[in-house]
Design a protein around this motif. Structure first.
Motif, short mmCIF file in Angstrom:
data_model
loop_
_atom_site.label_atom_id
_atom_site.label_comp_id
_atom_site.label_asym_id
_atom_site.label_seq_id
_atom_site.Cartn_x
_atom_site.Cartn_y
_atom_site.Cartn_z
N PHE A 415 -45.87 89.59 -154.53
CA PHE A 415 -46.73 90.77 -154.36
C PHE A 415 -47.25 91.26 -155.71
CE2 PHE A 415 -44.94 91.59 -150.04
CZ PHE A 415 -46.13 91.86 -149.39
N ALA A 416 -46.31 91.28 -156.69
CA ALA A 416 -46.65 91.88 -157.99
C ALA A 416 -47.50 90.97 -158.86
CB ALA A 416 -45.35 92.24 -158.73
N ALA A 417 -47.58 89.67 -158.49
CA ALA A 417 -48.24 88.70 -159.38
C ALA A 417 -49.72 89.04 -159.63
CB ALA A 417 -48.11 87.29 -158.80
N CYS A 418 -50.34 89.75 -158.71
CA CYS A 418 -51.77 90.07 -158.89
C CYS A 418 -51.98 91.31 -159.78
CB CYS A 418 -52.44 90.31 -157.55
SG CYS A 418 -52.61 88.82 -156.55
N LEU A 419 -50.92 92.09 -160.00
CA LEU A 419 -51.10 93.37 -160.72
C LEU A 419 -51.79 93.19 -162.07
CD1 LEU A 419 -47.77 95.28 -159.83
CD2 LEU A 419 -50.08 95.76 -158.98
N PRO A 420 -51.36 92.23 -162.91
CA PRO A 420 -51.98 92.13 -164.23
C PRO A 420 -53.46 91.75 -164.17
CG PRO A 420 -49.94 90.86 -164.14
CD PRO A 420 -50.24 91.30 -162.75
#
Ligand code: NAG
Length: 562
Positions: A415-420
């Motif tokens: 889920f978090a991989a797209c944040l950056p």
């Protein structure tokens, strides 16, 4: 005929100062008008015209109270059930009609020769077929059955659900919404001319969903498809706006027993009823169309005869049966212009069977015959770039990781991989080939927020008696894999606050068309419980622990790649 005048009747008569004639065996009222003119108001007027009985006299003789409502009901019943010829009178019993409409019985496949089997309907045809109003088939024997419920309160007869006496596949109240009925015959060999189908409209038969006539074929679910050409089949039907004025009982007679009597047509398409409302009949390319009316310049006469404490009613009419201007589809479109497309699913038109069968097998029966536009999606070909299958069931089988702490951590990382790169969470996507509602065949879950802290609370360190880790659900701890597979929770997971759902990748990117309805927190039920685009949608959730309970048994989850 014997006249019985009881003491009670005599005293009623003397109390009311009756005219001497009332109580004799005779016609006490006669109504002339259109087929709908048999009613209470006209009955009262007709009583006055003959002058044989006053209203109070006749109802006292009949034992009907002074209540106007009861009197009206009494006359309405006479008009509905006594004045027209009951359909059952043609063959004589409910069982004969039931079996005939289902495509069997002595008339269809009895051992006697044709003349012996058919004399009764021939007789009716010759004497009464066009001189009386016939009622739509309805039987006392069916009333309890149609209304019946089992021990759990579920209807015994899902197509019934009301206390009427309509037969299977012809229930005007609950399963005849298109106001169109049809009979289909496959055998013309008994008629006066040996190859009669050569002179009438015949059709290719596409298929029949057996569940549409389960009360006559006794099969709960299944289908028959008839690819390619078969021997000719004659279908004929009718459509109506007004049950009474349009003489639908006569039309049913004309499409069924009358054709059998005059042309020897028999036998149903395998698995299908011989006659029924079009919703219960097989899908065919086309059907002939018939109309009926009272002959121009003539009226129907309803006659009320009194005898022996009983009032009976009968009718005389001059009925004209004729072909419609076009086929059944054209007639439907003309009569039901506001809903003209509805017939397309039943009468697919010349050459329409091939496409219909492919669509049906794909959409309804879930077979990879053609390619359905909303099933078996290739995730990378329909917008965005997606991971390999994470977890799924059926044709997209991928078992959930049993190490729940590890799988939860993996989901969080994905889920978090797209944040950056995207300043938002990666979307999770469920593709569900078996879902019955198209909106649920492809769903996008977009978590709201910009940091990992915007994900629901994770594993807190609790263990069960065996020392295995458990998520403390009561404390809001969420296993992100299980949130989707089996435990769709509201803890930090509220539609519109913590996440949004969309029906396409484009919508999810633009924020348009976000779903507006969700529920949560039913143990063992996974994504998306009854969440729907605009309101609840049932049974399209998945559950790995309650496998088989919903329609989502063929689905897979994919996550957006950063
Ligand atoms: C989709 O494409 C990506 C990137 O090319 C690839 O890594 C991934 O395996 C593909 N996913 C599927 C389900 O084929």
């Amino acid at each position: 005929m014997k006249i019985v005048i009881t003491l009670a009747t005599l005293s009623a008569m003397s109390l009311r100062g009756a005219s001497a004639a009332c109580g004799d065996v005779k016609t006490i009222a006669s109504i002339t008008g259109d087929p709908s003119s048999c009613n209470y108001a006209n009955f009262l007027a007709a009583l006055g015209t003959t002058g044989e009985c006053t209203e109070d006299e006749i109802f006292a003789l009949l034992g009907v109270s002074e209540d106007a409502g009861e009197r009206e009901e009494y006359v309405d019943e006479l008009c509905a059930y006594d004045a027209p010829v009951q359909f059952v009178e043609i063959q004589g019993t409910y069982q004969l009609d039931r079996r005939y409409f289902a495509g069997g019985g002595p008339l269809v496949d009895g051992g006697d020769d044709w003349a012996t089997r058919s004399w009764k309907i021939q007789n009716f045809h010759n004497n009464m077929g066009d001189s009386t109003i016939i009622s739509w088939p309805e039987y006392l024997a069916r009333i309890d059955y149609n209304a019946g419920v089992d021990g759990n309160g579920n209807p015994l007869n899902p197509e019934g659900q009301s206390d009427n006496g309509y037969p299977a596949n012809m229930n005007l109240d609950v399963s005849c919404a298109l106001q169109t009925a049809m009979c289909c015959f496959v055998d013309d060999s008994n008629g006066p001319s040996p190859d009669d189908f050569a002179s009438v409209m015949t059709t290719d038969v596409c298929r029949h969903d057996l569940a549409n006539s389960r009360q006559s074929n006794h099969i709960n679910h299944g289908w028959s498809v008839f690819p390619g050409a078969e021997k000719p089949v004659h279908c004929t039907g009718f459509t109506w706006e007004d049950e009474t004025i349009d003489l639908i009982g006569n039309l049913m007679y004309d499409a069924s027993l009358s054709l059998t009597a005059t042309k020897g047509y028999l036998k149903a398409i395998p698995g299908a009823p011989m006659c029924g409302c079009v919703e219960h009949m097989p899908v065919v390319e086309k059907a002939a169309c018939r109309k009926a009316k009272v002959a121009d310049g003539t009226d129907v006469t309803f006659t009320f005869n009194y005898a022996d404490g009983d009032l009976s009613a009968e009718n005389e009419a001059s009925i004209v049966y004729e072909d419609c201007d076009g086929d059944l589809k054209a007639e439907y479109q003309a009569v039901h212009a506001d809903n003209a497309d509805a017939i397309d699913a039943h009468l697919v038109g010349d050459g329409g069977c091939e496409a219909d069968i492919v669509d049906y097998l794909n959409e309804e029966q879930f077979l990879h015959v053609g390619v359905s536009p909303t099933r078996y999606l290739d995730v990378n070909a329909t917008g965005g770039s997606w991971s390999d299958l994470l977890v799924g069931e059926g044709t997209r089988f991928m078992p959930p990781d049993l190490d729940i702490v590890k799988s939860d951590a993996e989901f969080r990382a994905m889920f978090a991989a797209c944040l950056p790169t995207k300043q938002r969470f990666c979307m999770l996507r469920r593709v569900c080939d078996s879902c019955t509602t198209p909106s649920h065949r492809d769903i996008y879950y977009q978590r709201i927020g910009t940091t990992v802290d915007d994900l629901p609370k994770g594993y807190g360190g609790a263990v069960d008696e065996e020392g295995d880790p458990i998520f403390d659900v009561d404390n809001g701890e969420t296993n992100l894999q299980e949130l989707f597979t089996d435990m769709w929770m509201s803890a930090e997971n509220i539609l519109g606050v913590n996440f949004n759902l969309y029906s396409s990748y484009a919508d999810a990117l633009s924020g348009d068309g976000a779903w507006t309805w969700c529920n949560y927190d039913h143990k063992g039920i996974g994504f998306p419980r009854d969440c729907g685009p605009t309101g609840p949608v049932h049974n399209n959730w998945n559950s790995y622990k309650k496998f088989g309970h919903g329609y989502a048994n063929y689905h897979g989850y994919y996550i957006e790649l950063p």
